[in-house]
Design an enzyme around this catalytic site. Sequence first.
Site, short mmCIF file in Angstrom:
data_model
loop_
_atom_site.label_atom_id
_atom_site.label_comp_id
_atom_site.label_asym_id
_atom_site.label_seq_id
_atom_site.Cartn_x
_atom_site.Cartn_y
_atom_site.Cartn_z
N ARG A 99 -44.47 56.32 -66.29
CA ARG A 99 -45.27 57.44 -65.76
C ARG A 99 -46.72 56.99 -65.72
NH1 ARG A 99 -45.42 63.90 -66.96
NH2 ARG A 99 -43.52 63.67 -65.73
N HIS A 126 -42.67 62.19 -57.47
CA HIS A 126 -41.99 62.54 -58.72
C HIS A 126 -40.48 62.67 -58.41
CE1 HIS A 126 -41.28 63.80 -62.67
NE2 HIS A 126 -41.86 64.99 -62.69
N GLN A 129 -37.80 64.61 -60.72
CA GLN A 129 -37.83 66.07 -60.70
C GLN A 129 -37.04 66.61 -59.52
OE1 GLN A 129 -39.41 68.35 -62.96
NE2 GLN A 129 -38.07 69.72 -61.82
N ASP A 216 -45.53 74.23 -57.85
CA ASP A 216 -45.93 73.24 -58.85
C ASP A 216 -47.33 73.65 -59.30
OD1 ASP A 216 -46.42 70.88 -60.30
OD2 ASP A 216 -46.78 69.65 -58.52
N CYS A 256 -41.25 73.20 -61.20
CA CYS A 256 -40.95 71.98 -61.96
C CYS A 256 -41.45 72.06 -63.39
CB CYS A 256 -41.54 70.76 -61.26
SG CYS A 256 -43.32 70.87 -61.00
N ARG A 284 -32.98 67.88 -65.64
CA ARG A 284 -33.69 66.60 -65.71
C ARG A 284 -32.85 65.60 -66.52
NH1 ARG A 284 -39.12 66.42 -65.05
NH2 ARG A 284 -38.67 64.19 -65.02
N1 CP Z 1 -41.78 68.54 -64.76
C1 CP Z 1 -42.21 67.50 -65.52
O1 CP Z 1 -42.19 66.34 -65.13
O2 CP Z 1 -42.63 67.88 -66.76
P1 CP Z 1 -43.40 66.97 -67.81
O3 CP Z 1 -44.76 66.67 -67.25
O4 CP Z 1 -43.48 67.82 -69.06
O5 CP Z 1 -42.62 65.71 -68.05
N1 NVA Z 2 -47.96 67.61 -59.71
C1 NVA Z 2 -47.87 67.66 -61.15
C2 NVA Z 2 -46.45 67.57 -61.60
C3 NVA Z 2 -46.26 67.80 -63.07
C4 NVA Z 2 -44.83 67.66 -63.47
C5 NVA Z 2 -48.73 66.57 -61.77
O1 NVA Z 2 -48.72 65.45 -61.26
O2 NVA Z 2 -49.41 66.86 -62.77
#
Ligand code: CP
Ligand code: NVA
Length: 300
Positions: A99, A126, A129, A216, A256, A284
């Site tokens: 990540r 992402h 998700q 989101d 999400c 997930r």
């Molecule tokens: N939806 C999602 O990816 O959540 P987190 O940021 O908590 O991993």
């Molecule tokens: N668009 C958001 C998604 C979080 C799961 C971010 O990148 O923070």
Amino acid sequence: MKNLLSLESLSAKEISDIVDLGIKLKADRLGYKPLVDQVWAMIFSKSSTRTRVSFEVGVRELGGSVMMLSQRDMQLGRGEPIKDTARVLGRMVGGAIIRTFDQKDVDDFSEYSGVPTINALTDEEHPCQVLADLMTMRELQGGWEGKKVVYLGDGDNNMARSWIWASERLGFEFVIAAPEGHQPSAEYLARLQNGTVSVISDPKAACENADVLYTDVWVSMGQEDEAEEKVEKFGGYQINRNLVSAANKDALVMHCLPAYRGLEIDEETLEAHSQTIFQEAENRLHAQKAVLVEVSKFSA
Ligand code: CP
Ligand code: NVA
């Protein structure tokens, strides 16, 4: 499928096979252990609750073990290039779950490590998700065929882009409702060929005949300096009783998470649809286990 770098890089069959396998693994949660003797690295440079926990639990349930590495504690945080980090880890771990900010770091890690690499969120996409969300649609609506998914809010972020590619590959209708300046660029949309994605600025018109309303956070991780402007511009895109009333009667409301009540969704609507929203969160785990099963076939 050796990597999950983006949804753009998957075929319709690969996406649909992951959803099918996720559903099977959910029904037989501890019955399959293809990751025995494998150690997987998780390199996280952004916060996470769902992704981190679901991957740690998922790898362990599949018989492997995980090592959580934060950029802060690694030499990566002191300037060691990703390609050197990748060449070291690639000689030791079964695969990596990353990540971070820049999509290129995930792509480069995959190239230089030679081990299966999973995008656990970048600024670009992402994919994990949206795979879990598609699995949830399969469970609750029988699938995505012929459905209309409406995405409200920041139309130019990682979630919107992963949905765009899901629609392009799978053929369901995907409408982004976002204010000007927060829509995908014309250049980005020009990469699509199938005519399933459209962009509109009127949120209520977008919701007509929708089977899914999706949102989101308005302010993604790393973009905190845009908060003030977005909160000002995005008010009309909040999922609430008014927008839900424009959608089909049995439309799903999906998010999400994490959710900011009073911004992208109101408390009443989030709680009314919490069954769906937390099922997405649970999925997930199952969808990512399916990804792990597929990509681990390429672990040394
Ligand atoms: N939806 C999602 O990816 O959540 P987190 O940021 O908590 O991993
Ligand atoms: N668009 C958001 C998604 C979080 C799961 C971010 O990148 O923070």
